[in-house]
Motif scaffolding. Structure first.
Motif, PDB file in Angstrom:
ATOM      1  N   GLU A 175       0.833  -1.203   0.000  1.00  0.00           N
ATOM      2  CA  GLU A 175       0.000   0.000   0.000  1.00  0.00           C
ATOM      3  C   GLU A 175       0.869   1.256   0.000  1.00  0.00           C
ATOM      4  N   TYR A 176       0.339   2.282  -0.666  1.00  0.00           N
ATOM      5  CA  TYR A 176       1.060   3.552  -0.787  1.00  0.00           C
ATOM      6  C   TYR A 176       0.065   4.706  -0.741  1.00  0.00           C
ATOM      7  N   ASP A 235       2.261   3.726   8.202  1.00  0.00           N
ATOM      8  CA  ASP A 235       1.692   4.654   9.192  1.00  0.00           C
ATOM      9  C   ASP A 235       0.693   5.616   8.554  1.00  0.00           C
ATOM     10  N   PHE A 236      -0.218   5.077   7.739  1.00  0.00           N
ATOM     11  CA  PHE A 236      -1.143   5.925   6.989  1.00  0.00           C
ATOM     12  C   PHE A 236      -2.058   6.744   7.905  1.00  0.00           C
ATOM     13  N   SER A 241      -1.205  14.254  10.253  1.00  0.00           N
ATOM     14  CA  SER A 241      -0.436  14.954  11.293  1.00  0.00           C
ATOM     15  C   SER A 241       1.013  15.161  10.851  1.00  0.00           C
ATOM     16  N   LEU A 242       1.552  14.211  10.070  1.00  0.00           N
ATOM     17  CA  LEU A 242       2.921  14.355   9.569  1.00  0.00           C
ATOM     18  C   LEU A 242       3.004  15.489   8.547  1.00  0.00           C
ATOM     19  N   ARG A 262      -3.219  15.640   0.324  1.00  0.00           N
ATOM     20  CA  ARG A 262      -3.050  14.197   0.542  1.00  0.00           C
ATOM     21  C   ARG A 262      -3.991  13.433  -0.378  1.00  0.00           C
ATOM     22  N   GLY A 263      -3.449  12.366  -1.025  1.00  0.00           N
ATOM     23  CA  GLY A 263      -4.261  11.535  -1.911  1.00  0.00           C
ATOM     24  C   GLY A 263      -4.790  10.298  -1.219  1.00  0.00           C
ATOM     25  N   CYS A 264      -5.514   9.493  -1.974  1.00  0.00           N
ATOM     26  CA  CYS A 264      -6.087   8.263  -1.431  1.00  0.00           C
ATOM     27  C   CYS A 264      -5.028   7.157  -1.339  1.00  0.00           C
ATOM     28  N   LYS A 265      -5.323   6.139  -0.550  1.00  0.00           N
ATOM     29  CA  LYS A 265      -4.419   4.998  -0.409  1.00  0.00           C
ATOM     30  C   LYS A 265      -4.652   4.045  -1.576  1.00  0.00           C
TER      31      LYS A 265
END
Length: 527
Positions: A175-176, A235-236, A241-242, A262-265
């Motif tokens: 996963e990314y 750590d998705f 927070s990152l 931020r995009g989708c997983k």
């Protein structure tokens, strides 16, 4: 710090020297040049940090001097001071990076406000030059360039060797998730216009934090000059927070505010582009009027249903206002568009980019229409970059006021060019009608061909020829018919068809009404 004043008029130079609050801004020397040639010699010899220059000078004028300064003394801050309220000069001043453009006679408060901005910008850029001098030398090393190229290929679905993934610490999990950090022109300007230095500095901050977290890799996305991409691999639940921490660190370390999305997983490496597109959509739909200092967005943070306002929808109203030639006529159109923005209380990045692009296209259209020898060289991204504050919030009111000034200036230029052009174009229309007398030329066709409204064409044509277009066309056709009637070989119905009448009975009726006799009677009298 040193200031150079360039003007071929001594009293102007003396006036600026008297009005400037030099000591308050740590200006120790104020030097003068009465020509572009002398200015270049002084810049090479003494290296002034701030340069005031006139635009209209013999030999090397202000435009040529600005171009020389940009090439040979890029750290100097320039301020144009001129008696010519001309869009051409303003555009050139912006193009060559001038801090501002002020008019003679010089207002002391405007002069000193501009001086404050120039000194502040110079000091800020000088600090960056000192802090990042050693880092800058690393920009041309192979590693960053190699990394950016290879990871851009990865994003664009090129197959890479596994050794390359390992080289960049890339975790081959299942996963990314993709994040986008937008590096727009206002941020580039904070680094003295040095795009490479901007990317290098921001990437250092991001990758340092990612390495500590062991959670991803960031790189300059070579397919889009305004973007840094982050690929996360674990750590998705902590990514938002990152990203917030990244935004804060960039702002604290470099004093710039980047918009981050931020995009989708996704479940495989070949689906990275899906996550990228999702992040890009959130970025484009983010509210540029957002007052939050932290600019981090996901799908849940944007208004997907925000209405996209098209300036082209107002083209007919703009056309009418321009033909009147008064700003007061244009103002209701302008207010209608801005009210549509403000009514939503939400202005997306996509909307303001779209609006500026359409504004430039319409401007080019009207410049071409009036044969005005000006062009627009800077794209929407560059123009809009001047209207973001330090917190990354778009200053809509400031943008609106600039557009109003541009329209006023454009109307002044159009007024000069259009007076003769409009008279000439009516005669072009007359010539077009005479060339097409044999067919039914509609007013809409003329409007589209000559870029004028139907109402304007009708009004101006009647003013010039004392009759409307339809009556004029009848007269042209009847004159042509009379010359054709001299040829006894031609039948009446043939002549009718030749001049655009498919019903010869109707032709006979019109001919008698205009000439007082029938076509046959006319022929018998003249042949």
């Amino acid at each position: 710090m040193k200031v150079l004043i360039v003007d071929d008029e001594e009293h102007v130079r003396e006036g600026i020297k008297l009005l400037g609050q030099w000591e308050e801004h740590e200006i120790t020397d104020v030097i003068e040049a009465d020509s572009g040639e002398q200015a270049i010699a002084l810049i090479e010899d003494q290296g002034p940090e701030i340069i005031f220059t006139d635009m209209k000078m013999p030999n090397i004028d202000g435009i040529a001097l600005l171009e020389w300064i940009k090439e040979n003394s890029p750290s100097s801050k320039t301020i144009v001071v001129t008696g010519y309220d001309d869009y051409h000069y303003m555009r050139k001043a912006i193009h060559f990076g001038s801090t501002d453009y002020i008019l003679k006679p010089v207002d002391p408060s405007i002069l000193n406000d501009t001086l404050v901005r120039a000194v502040t910008q110079w000091k800020k850029e000088e600090e960056y030059r000192k802090v990042h001098n050693s880092s800058y030398r690393l920009i041309n090393e192979m590693k960053p360039i190699y990394r950016d190229r290879k990871l851009t290929q990865l994003m664009n679905n090129y197959l890479l060797n596994q050794s390359i993934y390992e080289e960049f610490g890339f975790h081959l999990t299942r996963e990314y998730e993709v994040g986008i950090v937008r590096v727009d022109e206002s941020i580039i300007r904070s680094f003295g216009g040095d795009r490479d230095l901007a990317y290098f500095s921001i990437l250092n901050v991001i990758n340092e934090m990612l390495m500590a977290e062991e959670n991803g890799v960031a790189f300059r996305y070579l397919s889009n000059k305004w973007e840094i991409i982050i690929i996360f691999w674990n750590d998705f639940e902590r990514i938002t927070s990152l990203l917030t921490a990244l935004h804060t660190a960039i702002r604290r370390t470099l004093d710039v505010s980047c918009r981050i999305a931020r995009g989708c997983k996704v479940s495989s490496i070949d689906q990275l582009m899906n996550s990228y597109e999702d992040a890009k959509n959130s970025l484009l739909l983010s509210n540029v009027l957002d007052r939050n200092k932290v600019k981090v967005y996901g799908k849940q943070d944007v208004l997907a249903s925000a209405l996209l306002i098209n300036m082209m929808d107002y083209n007919s109203k703009i056309e009418e206002a321009l033909q009147v030639g008064k700003f007061e006529a244009f103002l209701p159109v302008f207010n209608e568009i801005i009210t549509a923005f403000e009514a939503q209380n939400y202005l997306s990045l996509k909307q303001i980019l779209h609006f500026e692009q359409e504004y430039q296209l319409l401007s080019q259209h009207w410049l071409k229409r009036y044969h005005i020898p000006y062009t627009i060289n800077n794209g929407p991204e560059y123009v809009l970059s001047f209207f973001y504050n330090q917190d990354g919030q778009f200053q809509l009111a400031k943008y609106v006021e600039r557009k109003k000034r541009e329209v006023k200036r454009f109307l002044k230029v159009v007024k000069r060019y259009s007076k003769q052009n409009n008279r000439d174009v009516i005669y072009e229309i007359e010539q077009y009608l005479q060339q097409n007398f044999h067919r039914d030329v509609k007013l809409q066709e003329i409007s589209e061909r000559f870029y004028l409204s139907r109402e304007y064409i009708s009004r101006k044509f009647k003013q010039e020829f004392q009759e409307n277009i339809s009556d004029y066309m009848v007269k042209v056709r009847m004159n042509k018919a009379k010359s054709l009637l001299l040829n006894e070989e031609l039948k009446i119905y043939e002549i009718a068809n030749m001049i655009g009448y498919h019903d010869d009975k109707y032709f006979r009726k019109v001919f008698k009404k205009v000439e007082g006799i029938t076509p046959n009677e006319y022929r018998s009298l003249t042949v």
